[in-house]
Design a protein around this motif. Structure first.
Motif, PDB file in Angstrom:
ATOM      1  N   GLN A  21       0.865  -1.206  -0.069  1.00 50.70           N
ATOM      2  CA  GLN A  21       0.210  -0.261  -0.002  1.00 50.70           C
ATOM      3  C   GLN A  21       0.732   1.561   0.158  1.00 50.70           C
ATOM      4  O   GLN A  21       0.226   2.161  -0.535  1.00 50.70           O
ATOM      5  CB  GLN A  21      -0.817   0.028   1.259  1.00 50.70           C
ATOM      6  CG  GLN A  21      -1.959  -1.125   1.439  1.00 50.70           C
ATOM      7  CD  GLN A  21      -2.985  -1.063   0.332  1.00 50.70           C
ATOM      8  OE1 GLN A  21      -3.480   0.149  -0.251  1.00 50.70           O
ATOM      9  NE2 GLN A  21      -3.867  -2.001   0.198  1.00 50.70           N
ATOM     10  N   TYR A  22       2.239   1.101   0.834  1.00 49.87           N
ATOM     11  CA  TYR A  22       2.809   2.562   0.916  1.00 49.87           C
ATOM     12  C   TYR A  22       3.875   2.500  -0.253  1.00 49.87           C
ATOM     13  O   TYR A  22       4.309   3.445  -0.783  1.00 49.87           O
ATOM     14  CB  TYR A  22       3.494   2.342   2.176  1.00 49.87           C
ATOM     15  CG  TYR A  22       2.484   2.530   3.178  1.00 49.87           C
ATOM     16  CD1 TYR A  22       1.376   3.669   3.183  1.00 49.87           C
ATOM     17  CD2 TYR A  22       2.076   1.575   4.350  1.00 49.87           C
ATOM     18  CE1 TYR A  22       0.718   3.904   4.334  1.00 49.87           C
ATOM     19  CE2 TYR A  22       1.079   1.836   5.199  1.00 49.87           C
ATOM     20  CZ  TYR A  22       0.455   3.074   5.199  1.00 49.87           C
ATOM     21  OH  TYR A  22      -0.467   3.124   6.273  1.00 49.87           O
ATOM     22  N   LEU A 184      -8.031   4.164  14.241  1.00 54.69           N
ATOM     23  CA  LEU A 184      -6.836   3.624  15.256  1.00 54.69           C
ATOM     24  C   LEU A 184      -7.061   2.359  16.003  1.00 54.69           C
ATOM     25  O   LEU A 184      -6.047   1.626  16.052  1.00 54.69           O
ATOM     26  CB  LEU A 184      -7.007   4.832  16.118  1.00 54.69           C
ATOM     27  CG  LEU A 184      -6.490   6.315  15.732  1.00 54.69           C
ATOM     28  CD1 LEU A 184      -6.473   7.315  16.737  1.00 54.69           C
ATOM     29  CD2 LEU A 184      -4.937   6.223  15.088  1.00 54.69           C
ATOM     30  N   TRP A 187      -6.327  -0.272  13.444  1.00 60.78           N
ATOM     31  CA  TRP A 187      -4.759  -0.506  13.496  1.00 60.78           C
ATOM     32  C   TRP A 187      -4.288  -1.288  14.542  1.00 60.78           C
ATOM     33  O   TRP A 187      -3.583  -2.001  14.381  1.00 60.78           O
ATOM     34  CB  TRP A 187      -4.155   0.941  12.978  1.00 60.78           C
ATOM     35  CG  TRP A 187      -2.668   0.885  12.878  1.00 60.78           C
ATOM     36  CD1 TRP A 187      -1.840   1.437  13.743  1.00 60.78           C
ATOM     37  CD2 TRP A 187      -1.863  -0.133  12.180  1.00 60.78           C
ATOM     38  NE1 TRP A 187      -0.833   1.101  13.307  1.00 60.78           N
ATOM     39  CE2 TRP A 187      -0.705   0.032  12.358  1.00 60.78           C
ATOM     40  CE3 TRP A 187      -2.163  -1.024  10.922  1.00 60.78           C
ATOM     41  CZ2 TRP A 187       0.230  -0.401  11.700  1.00 60.78           C
ATOM     42  CZ3 TRP A 187      -1.233  -1.730  10.160  1.00 60.78           C
ATOM     43  CH2 TRP A 187       0.084  -1.185  10.564  1.00 60.78           C
TER      44      TRP A 187
ATOM     45  N   ASN B  17       0.674   8.642  -0.307  1.00 57.07           N
ATOM     46  CA  ASN B  17       0.824   7.616   0.701  1.00 57.07           C
ATOM     47  C   ASN B  17       1.910   7.830   1.690  1.00 57.07           C
ATOM     48  O   ASN B  17       2.201   6.910   2.746  1.00 57.07           O
ATOM     49  CB  ASN B  17       0.842   6.297   0.439  1.00 57.07           C
ATOM     50  CG  ASN B  17      -0.637   5.641   0.056  1.00 57.07           C
ATOM     51  OD1 ASN B  17      -1.613   6.326   0.373  1.00 57.07           O
ATOM     52  ND2 ASN B  17      -0.818   4.454   0.019  1.00 57.07           N
ATOM     53  N   PRO B  20       0.400   9.140   5.331  1.00 57.27           N
ATOM     54  CA  PRO B  20      -0.229   8.162   5.953  1.00 57.27           C
ATOM     55  C   PRO B  20       0.961   7.054   6.685  1.00 57.27           C
ATOM     56  O   PRO B  20       0.849   6.545   7.753  1.00 57.27           O
ATOM     57  CB  PRO B  20      -1.132   7.259   5.019  1.00 57.27           C
ATOM     58  CG  PRO B  20      -1.533   8.388   3.910  1.00 57.27           C
ATOM     59  CD  PRO B  20      -0.402   9.253   4.016  1.00 57.27           C
ATOM     60  N   PHE B  21       1.818   6.719   5.909  1.00 57.50           N
ATOM     61  CA  PHE B  21       3.098   6.083   6.154  1.00 57.50           C
ATOM     62  C   PHE B  21       3.575   6.693   7.261  1.00 57.50           C
ATOM     63  O   PHE B  21       3.785   5.735   8.842  1.00 57.50           O
ATOM     64  CB  PHE B  21       4.011   5.951   5.264  1.00 57.50           C
ATOM     65  CG  PHE B  21       5.413   4.976   5.374  1.00 57.50           C
ATOM     66  CD1 PHE B  21       5.120   3.451   5.737  1.00 57.50           C
ATOM     67  CD2 PHE B  21       6.299   5.369   5.841  1.00 57.50           C
ATOM     68  CE1 PHE B  21       6.006   2.706   5.960  1.00 57.50           C
ATOM     69  CE2 PHE B  21       7.388   4.800   6.430  1.00 57.50           C
ATOM     70  CZ  PHE B  21       7.017   3.335   6.199  1.00 57.50           C
ATOM     71  N   MET B  24       1.186   6.306  10.566  1.00 57.52           N
ATOM     72  CA  MET B  24       1.075   4.794  10.719  1.00 57.52           C
ATOM     73  C   MET B  24       2.558   4.477  11.407  1.00 57.52           C
ATOM     74  O   MET B  24       2.536   3.635  12.599  1.00 57.52           O
ATOM     75  CB  MET B  24       1.216   3.940   9.548  1.00 57.52           C
ATOM     76  CG  MET B  24       0.776   2.478   9.747  1.00 57.52           C
ATOM     77  SD  MET B  24       2.258   1.498   9.842  1.00 57.52           S
ATOM     78  CE  MET B  24       3.213   1.511   8.057  1.00 57.52           C
ATOM     79  N   PHE B  27       2.244   5.901  15.138  1.00 61.05           N
ATOM     80  CA  PHE B  27       1.217   5.170  15.949  1.00 61.05           C
ATOM     81  C   PHE B  27       1.940   3.829  16.482  1.00 61.05           C
ATOM     82  O   PHE B  27       1.692   3.586  17.510  1.00 61.05           O
ATOM     83  CB  PHE B  27      -0.033   5.189  15.137  1.00 61.05           C
ATOM     84  CG  PHE B  27      -0.987   4.341  15.615  1.00 61.05           C
ATOM     85  CD1 PHE B  27      -1.466   4.255  17.033  1.00 61.05           C
ATOM     86  CD2 PHE B  27      -1.767   3.436  15.116  1.00 61.05           C
ATOM     87  CE1 PHE B  27      -2.477   3.638  17.680  1.00 61.05           C
ATOM     88  CE2 PHE B  27      -2.756   2.725  15.819  1.00 61.05           C
ATOM     89  CZ  PHE B  27      -3.183   2.624  17.112  1.00 61.05           C
TER      90      PHE B  27
END
Lengths: 206, 268
Positions: A21-22, A184, A187, B17, B20-21, B24, B27
């Motif tokens: 995805q990244y 969140l 995840w 992205n 968001p990476f 992420m 987090f």
């Protein structure tokens, strides 16, 4: 080993999907498509398991002549009859499609139509003014309801604009707050699975 | 950001992205720190009480007293949905308690993937409770592979088996109201949990106990009281505070500046 191997496989699959995805280079490898194919193949096998389970459970009901056992006969006839028809004639055959369009679609719509009645009953239960929250809920519901109906603007001009403000500002704001928390949480759950902290899906009491 | 673009870093990422990476990653770091603190035996903040999860034992106990079964259902989503993963954590606990209380558990399933996993979880839970003989594989059921046929099948279970407690925990759509109201009609105590925003009002309105949004993801941590799992939930709460701070900064910037640099960065 029974739990460790699936856990390692799950972590590898999760990481490859995540990184695809990244990262552009990993995205181009096409792992997502391959994993999708594996998923679909396993789903087909799992449907077979479901068929067996339904057959075993309802055959048991018929054998024991339990209350409403005839409904199990109807279910098994429909289940296997339709399966055989689809296998022999193919899913696109007009006869198979007729069954779907004239039996399943109306039955689906009927059940869907029942939702409005259940909402009414639930609304009656929840709108009984017992607490401050219930009172606010009732007041805002009545306000939005009247604002949606043409009579709202007749009673007070601009009611529908105020109703739209409630939906667009406090309602959307609150909803977005919940959605952020939800993502969140999702995840955190995914992370627990990837790190092997959450193993309930491998069997056991978690 | 211009420097990163010139250095070619942004080209590594799928377009849009990068931010968001980074989010992420941040987090993940917060959650990891909390896990490590829990592992080291250091104090981690407690998570708030969740009435819906506290009520689980009460619901199973009620079913035991009435001699009626407990019914669980994970909604329509498959195993790829995090809500279903949260359900698995809960199902293990409910199955173990049901086995300990000698109460019948009926677990309905729609997704053919979820069904064998549910069966394995319930089987293992009965084994762990020391009551493998009480496990009945027929009580973990594949009801149907479609929304309303499954709903009809569950209503049939409600009418025939008359569960004293219904636990709807997962991704629900239009069927939620039908299931909740029918549970009320048979006098069952109902616990509902979903992260599908459009169904939350129905659960709040119709269920005796409702868990909404991220609350449902805390199930396995909350019921197991395992510090490491609790650490992940605490990390999730800290991240939420961070996001909240970002929203406030972004709102202020949007009011005072014509070009919002925060919006530009987060759009990368």
């Amino acid at each position: 080993m029974k739990k460790e191997l699936p856990m390692v496989l799950a972590t590898i699959a999760a990481l490859s999907v995540l990184l695809s995805q990244y990262f552009f280079a990993i995205n181009q490898l096409g792992w997502l498509d391959s994993l999708d194919k594996v998923y679909n193949m396993m789903a087909a096998l799992a449907i077979g398991l479901g068929l067996v389970n339904l057959t075993v459970v309802h055959s048991g009901y018929i054998r024991r002549k339990r209350e409403h056992w005839w409904a199990s006969v109807v279910l098994l006839v429909c289940l296997w009859g339709y399966t055989v028809l689809s296998l022999v004639l193919g899913n696109d055959h007009a006869f198979v499609d007729w069954f779907y369009q004239h039996l399943i679609v109306p039955a689906d719509s009927t059940l869907y139509g029942m939702v409005s009645f259940f909402i009414t009953v639930a609304a009656y239960r929840v709108f009984r003014v017992r607490t401050l929250e219930a009172t606010i809920l009732l007041a805002s519901a009545v306000f939005v309801l009247l604002g949606t109906a043409p009579i709202g603007d007749v009673i007070v001009p601009g009611w529908s604009t105020a109703r739209q403000w409630i939906l667009d500002v406090p309602n959307t704001g609150g909803m977005r707050g919940i959605i952020i928390g939800t993502y969140l949480g999702a995840w955190a759950t995914a992370l627990r699975v990837m790190l092997g902290l959450e193993r309930a899906h491998l069997g056991g009491a978690g | 950001m211009t420097f990163l673009a010139q250095a070619g870093v942004l080209g590594i990422f799928v377009e849009g992205n990068f931010a968001p990476f980074v989010m992420m990653l941040l987090f993940t770091i917060i959650v990891y720190v909390m896990i490590q603190r829990a592992r080291a035996g250091l104090k981690i903040p407690e998570i708030r009480k969740l009435a819906g999860l506290d009520a689980l034992d009460e619901a199973i106990g009620r079913a035991t007293e009435m001699g009626r079964p407990v019914f669980t259902f994970p909604g329509l989503a498959g195993v790829t949905n995090p809500q279903t993963l949260a359900y698995f954590g809960l199902l293990g606990h409910v199955a173990k308690r049901s086995a300990q209380y000698d109460t019948r558990l009926i677990a309905g399933n729609v997704d053919p993937y979820v069904y064998p996993i549910s069966e394995e979880i319930v089987r293992q839970a009965y084994l762990e409770a020391g009551r493998p003989d009480a496990f009945n594989p027929d009580d973990v059921r594949f009801v149907a592979y479609d929304q309303f046929p499954a709903t009809a099948a569950i209503l049939g279970i409600y009418r025939r088996e008359r569960p004293a407690a219904t636990i709807l925990y997962g991704a629900f759509w239009a069927e939620s109201m039908i299931l909740v109201e029918n549970a009320a009609q048979i006098g069952a105590i109902s616990i509902g949990a979903t992260a599908n925003t459009h169904q939350m009002p129905f659960f709040v309105a119709g269920c005796d106990y409702a868990l909404i949004g991220e609350e449902m993801y805390a199930a396995s941590a909350y019921v197991s009281k395992e510090p490491v799992l609790t650490g992940t939930v605490v990390g999730q709460d800290w991240a939420r505070i961070g996001v909240f701070a970002l929203i406030i900064v972004g709102t202020i910037l949007a009011q005072v500046q014509t070009t919002n640099w925060l919006k530009t960065i987060l759009g990368k």
